[in-house]
Design a protein around this motif. Structure first.
Motif, PDB file in Angstrom:
ATOM      1  N   THR A  83       0.815  -1.233   0.152  1.00  0.00           N
ATOM      2  CA  THR A  83       0.025   0.066   0.043  1.00  0.00           C
ATOM      3  C   THR A  83       1.026   1.174  -0.068  1.00  0.00           C
ATOM      4  OG1 THR A  83      -1.653  -1.149   1.276  1.00  0.00           O
ATOM      5  CG2 THR A  83      -1.777   1.175   1.351  1.00  0.00           C
ATOM      6  N   ARG A  84       1.929   0.938   0.798  1.00  0.00           N
ATOM      7  CA  ARG A  84       2.781   2.406   0.813  1.00  0.00           C
ATOM      8  C   ARG A  84       3.527   2.729  -0.620  1.00  0.00           C
ATOM      9  NH1 ARG A  84       5.662   0.793   4.663  1.00  0.00           N
ATOM     10  NH2 ARG A  84       7.707   0.465   3.831  1.00  0.00           N
ATOM     11  N   VAL A  85       3.792   1.428  -1.341  1.00  0.00           N
ATOM     12  CA  VAL A  85       4.428   1.759  -2.542  1.00  0.00           C
ATOM     13  C   VAL A  85       3.541   2.301  -3.460  1.00  0.00           C
ATOM     14  CG1 VAL A  85       5.181   0.417  -4.593  1.00  0.00           C
ATOM     15  CG2 VAL A  85       6.102  -0.139  -2.264  1.00  0.00           C
ATOM     16  N   ILE A  86       2.370   1.746  -3.436  1.00  0.00           N
ATOM     17  CA  ILE A  86       1.161   2.428  -4.460  1.00  0.00           C
ATOM     18  C   ILE A  86       0.821   3.832  -3.918  1.00  0.00           C
ATOM     19  CG2 ILE A  86      -1.392   2.079  -4.985  1.00  0.00           C
ATOM     20  CD1 ILE A  86      -0.912  -0.884  -4.505  1.00  0.00           C
ATOM     21  N   MET A  87       0.777   3.988  -2.718  1.00  0.00           N
ATOM     22  CA  MET A  87       0.582   5.321  -2.243  1.00  0.00           C
ATOM     23  C   MET A  87       1.515   6.442  -2.777  1.00  0.00           C
ATOM     24  SD  MET A  87       0.372   6.791   1.698  1.00  0.00           S
ATOM     25  CE  MET A  87      -0.343   5.308   2.080  1.00  0.00           C
TER      26      MET A  87
END
Length: 218
Positions: free
Chosen positions: A10-14
């Motif tokens: 999720t952090r990567v996508i964010m």
């Protein structure tokens, strides 16, 4: 995929979506971006958005690591994704702050400082990769942790144009504000930890049999 890995992903996508949005927004240079905070050192709305995403993403970095250790859910996928997410978050933000936009109202980071941060990371990552190929496990050291701490402090302060210190140092010359010195401290620990990292693990690339087991946080 376990919960810690989902948080990391999720952090990567964010981070990816944030900077994709900022890239698209850069084509609309005729938009009047609102400013907030001290008159002498206003906070740009775009930078404020980046600040919020940066803080949330940085918080998830601590959370996923804690959950992985607590629940014994450390996986190869997590070991692969976590440093990528960290590098995307920090280095992408540093590069963004080196771009000469909103310069009339925003403290930014020198391009040369950003280059030093990134080159240092490339060198350290190269040594780490060579160590991994030789099955050498290298624990973290205090200098790398200090580098990470000061990066996580200095970048948000820069994004907020020096806030809260800007209330009394807004009139200081460029490069001499508290926000600037926080960046300098982060750079100092980054370079020191990088030199120590390479020196203590020189056996990894010199082909010596005994390896010093010291490292950096990132």
């Amino acid at each position: 995929m376990n919960l810690p890995n989902k948080i990391t992903l999720t952090r990567v996508i964010m981070v990816f979506l944030l900077f994709l949005g900022l890239f698209i927004f850069s084509f609309f240079d005729n938009i009047d971006v609102p400013l907030y905070g001290p008159t002498d050192a206003p906070i740009n709305l775009v930078y404020l958005i980046v600040f919020v995403v940066f803080v949330i993403a940085a918080s998830t970095d601590t959370l996923d690591g804690y959950l992985a250790r607590k629940n014994n859910q450390i996986t190869d996928l997590g070991k692969f994704l976590d440093p990528i997410a960290d590098k995307m978050l920090v280095n992408a933000t540093l590069i963004y702050l080196a771009v000469p936009q909103y310069s009339s109202s925003q403290v930014q980071i020198s391009l040369y400082i950003v280059i030093l941060f990134i080159v240092r990371d490339l060198v350290v990552d190269s040594v780490r990769l060579m160590a991994a190929r030789k099955n050498v496990v290298i624990p973290a050291n205090i200098y790398g942790k200090l580098k990470t701490i000061f990066q996580m402090i200095s970048i948000p302060v820069v994004l907020l144009n020096g806030f809260p210190f800007s209330y009394f140092d807004a009139g200081f010359p460029k490069g001499q504000r508290i926000a600037d010195f926080l960046v300098y401290i982060a750079l100092f620990f980054s370079l020191v930890s990088g030199v120590i990292y390479v020196y203590q693990n020189r056996s990894v690339f010199l082909g010596e049999k005994n390896h010093d087991r010291h490292s950096d946080n990132w």
